[in-house]
Design a protein around this motif. Structure first.
Motif, PDB file in Angstrom:
ATOM      1  N   ASP A  75       0.833  -1.209   0.000  1.00  0.00           N
ATOM      2  CA  ASP A  75       0.000   0.000   0.000  1.00  0.00           C
ATOM      3  C   ASP A  75       0.865   1.254   0.000  1.00  0.00           C
ATOM      4  O   ASP A  75       0.557   2.232  -0.697  1.00  0.00           O
ATOM      5  CB  ASP A  75      -0.938   0.011   1.213  1.00  0.00           C
ATOM      6  CG  ASP A  75      -1.998  -1.071   1.133  1.00  0.00           C
ATOM      7  OD1 ASP A  75      -2.195  -1.644   0.038  1.00  0.00           O
ATOM      8  OD2 ASP A  75      -2.629  -1.358   2.175  1.00  0.00           O
ATOM      9  N   ARG A  78       2.589   1.640  -3.425  1.00  0.00           N
ATOM     10  CA  ARG A  78       1.638   2.165  -4.410  1.00  0.00           C
ATOM     11  C   ARG A  78       1.400   3.662  -4.179  1.00  0.00           C
ATOM     12  O   ARG A  78       1.388   4.458  -5.132  1.00  0.00           O
ATOM     13  CB  ARG A  78       0.321   1.398  -4.330  1.00  0.00           C
ATOM     14  CG  ARG A  78      -0.724   1.853  -5.347  1.00  0.00           C
ATOM     15  CD  ARG A  78      -1.893   0.878  -5.407  1.00  0.00           C
ATOM     16  NE  ARG A  78      -2.508   0.674  -4.100  1.00  0.00           N
ATOM     17  CZ  ARG A  78      -2.368  -0.434  -3.370  1.00  0.00           C
ATOM     18  NH1 ARG A  78      -1.627  -1.435  -3.801  1.00  0.00           N
ATOM     19  NH2 ARG A  78      -2.968  -0.551  -2.201  1.00  0.00           N
ATOM     20  N   ASN A  82       2.522   6.542  -6.849  1.00  0.00           N
ATOM     21  CA  ASN A  82       1.456   7.244  -7.565  1.00  0.00           C
ATOM     22  C   ASN A  82       1.342   8.703  -7.154  1.00  0.00           C
ATOM     23  O   ASN A  82       0.440   9.404  -7.593  1.00  0.00           O
ATOM     24  CB  ASN A  82       0.113   6.539  -7.349  1.00  0.00           C
ATOM     25  CG  ASN A  82       0.095   5.157  -7.995  1.00  0.00           C
ATOM     26  OD1 ASN A  82       0.844   4.905  -8.940  1.00  0.00           O
ATOM     27  ND2 ASN A  82      -0.736   4.269  -7.489  1.00  0.00           N
ATOM     28  N   GLY A 128       1.393  -1.840  -7.864  1.00  0.00           N
ATOM     29  CA  GLY A 128       0.582  -0.814  -8.510  1.00  0.00           C
ATOM     30  C   GLY A 128       1.242   0.543  -8.602  1.00  0.00           C
ATOM     31  O   GLY A 128       0.572   1.547  -8.861  1.00  0.00           O
ATOM     32  N   ALA A 129       2.568   0.609  -8.410  1.00  0.00           N
ATOM     33  CA  ALA A 129       3.293   1.878  -8.507  1.00  0.00           C
ATOM     34  C   ALA A 129       3.457   2.257  -9.974  1.00  0.00           C
ATOM     35  O   ALA A 129       3.846   1.428 -10.798  1.00  0.00           O
ATOM     36  CB  ALA A 129       4.649   1.766  -7.833  1.00  0.00           C
TER      37      ALA A 129
END
Length: 239
Positions: A75, A78, A82, A128-129
């Motif tokens: 988390d 990410r 982002n 998810g980066a």
């Protein structure tokens, strides 16, 4: 970037003095092979307070992250990856050395080096980066021509530094701040850490470093912006 002469991965350590009063703060998010079980027992290798302080102070920065760190804190990886203020660069998968000796770190075999770097990039993608740059920092900074040649196929740029923050295992935030403040010159690249257990005073040091450098007229940039001042392409494709 393409490999340089002799098939060696290019190395970047600081911007030119013509970059003006710019400075790149970089933070190594270390996690070694033995630290997964320690994290499971509650030891903290992240430092969310540091990231929050950088955001509050509106400081652009580059985080050199290990793949294991991204897997342990997906988390946070990410969120960092982002956030337009930050970019994530590669600090290997599990912080093994690419040259021996290197501060007691276990050493990767040369045939495994490129795969280790790619595995870390895979971990960032899985988390998810999005703001991931093709830069690599050797664990401990230890490398030689064999390591630079081994990484040529990954098309990364190796990023070192010209200012050592000295925050690893430090207990005096002012001493860390003073070391950074004494070392920074136009175009400097500073190495610090984003690991609470091994660098517990970094966040406090940043609260002094940032305003004092701004008083001197410095602007904080990511490594990609600092590298762009040399005329190099800071966004070479990851391959």
């Amino acid at each position: 970037m393409a490999p340089g002469p002799g098939g060696l991965t290019p190395v970047f350590a600081r911007g030119p003095a013509t970059a003006g009063k710019t400075v790149a703060l970089t933070f190594d998010a270390d996690m070694t092979a033995d630290q997964g079980p320690r994290a499971a027992r509650g030891e903290r290798f992240d430092n969310p307070a540091l990231i929050d302080t950088l955001r509050r102070l509106k400081v652009d920065a580059t985080v050199f992250m290990t793949g294991r760190w991204a897997e342990e804190y997906p988390d946070q990886a990410r969120a960092i990856g982002n956030d337009p203020r930050f970019e994530i660069a590669n600090h290997s998968y599990s912080h093994h050395a690419f040259k021996a000796p290197c501060y007691g770190l276990p050493t990767l075999a040369r045939p495994d080096m490129a795969a280790d770097v790619r595995r870390a990039f895979d971990a960032f993608r899985t988390a998810g980066a999005r703001n991931v740059v093709p830069y690599f920092r050797f664990p401990g900074g230890c490398h030689d021509d064999e390591a630079l040649r081994a990484l040529a196929t990954t098309r990364v740029t190796a990023v070192q530094w010209d200012v050592v923050g000295g925050d690893a295992f430090a207990t005096d935030a002012d001493a860390v701040a003073e070391q950074v403040l004494a070392g920074v010159t136009p175009g400097s690249l500073v190495v610090l850490h984003c690991t609470r257990s091994a660098a517990p005073v970094t966040e406090r040091a940043i609260r002094r470093i940032v305003p004092e450098l701004r008083e001197r007229g410095y602007r904080f940039v990511k490594v990609s912006e600092l590298m762009a001042t040399t005329g190099r392409d800071p966004r070479a494709d990851l391959r």
